[in-house]
Write an enzyme that holds these catalytic residues in place. Structure first.
Site, short mmCIF file in Angstrom:
data_model
loop_
_atom_site.label_atom_id
_atom_site.label_comp_id
_atom_site.label_asym_id
_atom_site.label_seq_id
_atom_site.Cartn_x
_atom_site.Cartn_y
_atom_site.Cartn_z
CG HIS A 1 -1.66 1.23 1.34
ND1 HIS A 1 -2.75 1.66 0.94
CD2 HIS A 1 -1.52 2.30 1.98
CE1 HIS A 1 -3.60 2.79 1.26
NE2 HIS A 1 -2.29 3.31 1.80
CD GLU A 2 2.14 3.51 3.59
OE1 GLU A 2 2.33 4.39 3.11
OE2 GLU A 2 1.09 3.22 4.48
CG HIS B 1 0.38 6.37 -0.42
ND1 HIS B 1 -0.70 6.78 -1.03
CD2 HIS B 1 0.21 5.73 0.58
CE1 HIS B 1 -1.89 6.75 -0.23
NE2 HIS B 1 -1.13 5.87 0.68
ZN LIG Z 1 -2.27 5.18 2.29
#
Ligand SMILES: [Zn+2]
Length: 234
Positions: A99-100, A103
């Site tokens: 998830h990171e 980003h």
């Molecule tokens: Zn996030």
């Protein structure tokens, strides 16, 4: 006004959703941490695989103390993972790390909503504290003809609501990219994907709760401002 019970009536749905989201995150993470993926990669390794696969080479991966402290810093180009995620070799660890990394991919590809979110961050930080102070001042000075200050405060506070509204699709997009990249790079299998999805969905729910909290807070202040103005007019 500060201890107005009506505030809690307005906020009740967000508070309940927030509690549910916290419980969901804790149970999904615990379950996910027990689920070891067949690839056996750690969160840090999974993030590195995703970044390398996407051709993103200028992002460092570091560990950061604490729990749920995982974040990506677009200004520093650093992906920071908490020890449990950095070293962990579970569905939770690779899911959060991915998830990171999602980003970082948004940043590398100039994803417009991330650009907008980063631009709003300083305004939102300013608005959350300053907005409330101006609103409270407006209530205190309403009888001195300064009730209009409440609306100025509400306008400033609405920056935090705007931030939450932009942040929500950014978070969903990061999780969508995470699952797609984890599958494409073979870090997880199709069978393991639902476990990762549960963890990411639980995390997303906390963002929904935060957004609802800021919207309902804004609604409460608008309601309270209307009440003060009608009592001042009488
Ligand atoms: Zn996030």
């Amino acid at each position: 006004m500060i201890f107005d019970p009506l505030y809690f009536v307005f906020l009740a749905p967000a508070i309940l959703l927030g509690i549910y989201a916290q419980w969901k995150v804790i149970s999904a993470y615990r379950r996910g941490h027990e689920f070891r993926t067949s690839s056996g990669l750690s969160g840090a390794e999974a993030a590195a695989v995703i970044l390398r696969d996407a051709g993103v080479r200028n992002v460092a991966i570091e560990d950061v103390p604490g729990q749920l402290t995982d974040h990506y810093s677009p200004t520093e180009k650093v992906l920071r993972l908490s020890p449990e995620v950095f070293e962990g070799r579970s569905a939770s660890s690779v899911g959060i790390a991915a998830h990171e990394a999602g980003h970082a991919l948004q940043d590398a590809h100039g994803y417009p909503l991330l650009v907008a979110r980063n631009a709003i961050v300083p305004l939102a930080n300013f608005g959350s504290i300053t907005g409330i102070i101006v609103i409270v001042l407006g209530f205190m000075l309403a009888n001195a003809g300064l009730a209009w200050l409440i609306y100025v405060g509400i306008a400033i506070f609405s920056m935090t609501v705007l931030f939450q509204l932009v942040n929500l699709p950014v978070e969903f997009d990061a999780s969508r990219r995470a699952r797609k990249r984890l599958l494409a790079t073979g870090v997880i299998t199709v069978e393991e994907e639902p476990e990762v999805k549960k963890v990411l969905n639980a995390a997303a729910l906390t963002y929904v709760a935060a957004t609802l909290t800021s919207i309902l807070t804004l609604a409460y202040y608008l309601f309270a401002a209307g009440r003060v103005n009608s009592s001042v007019d009488e």
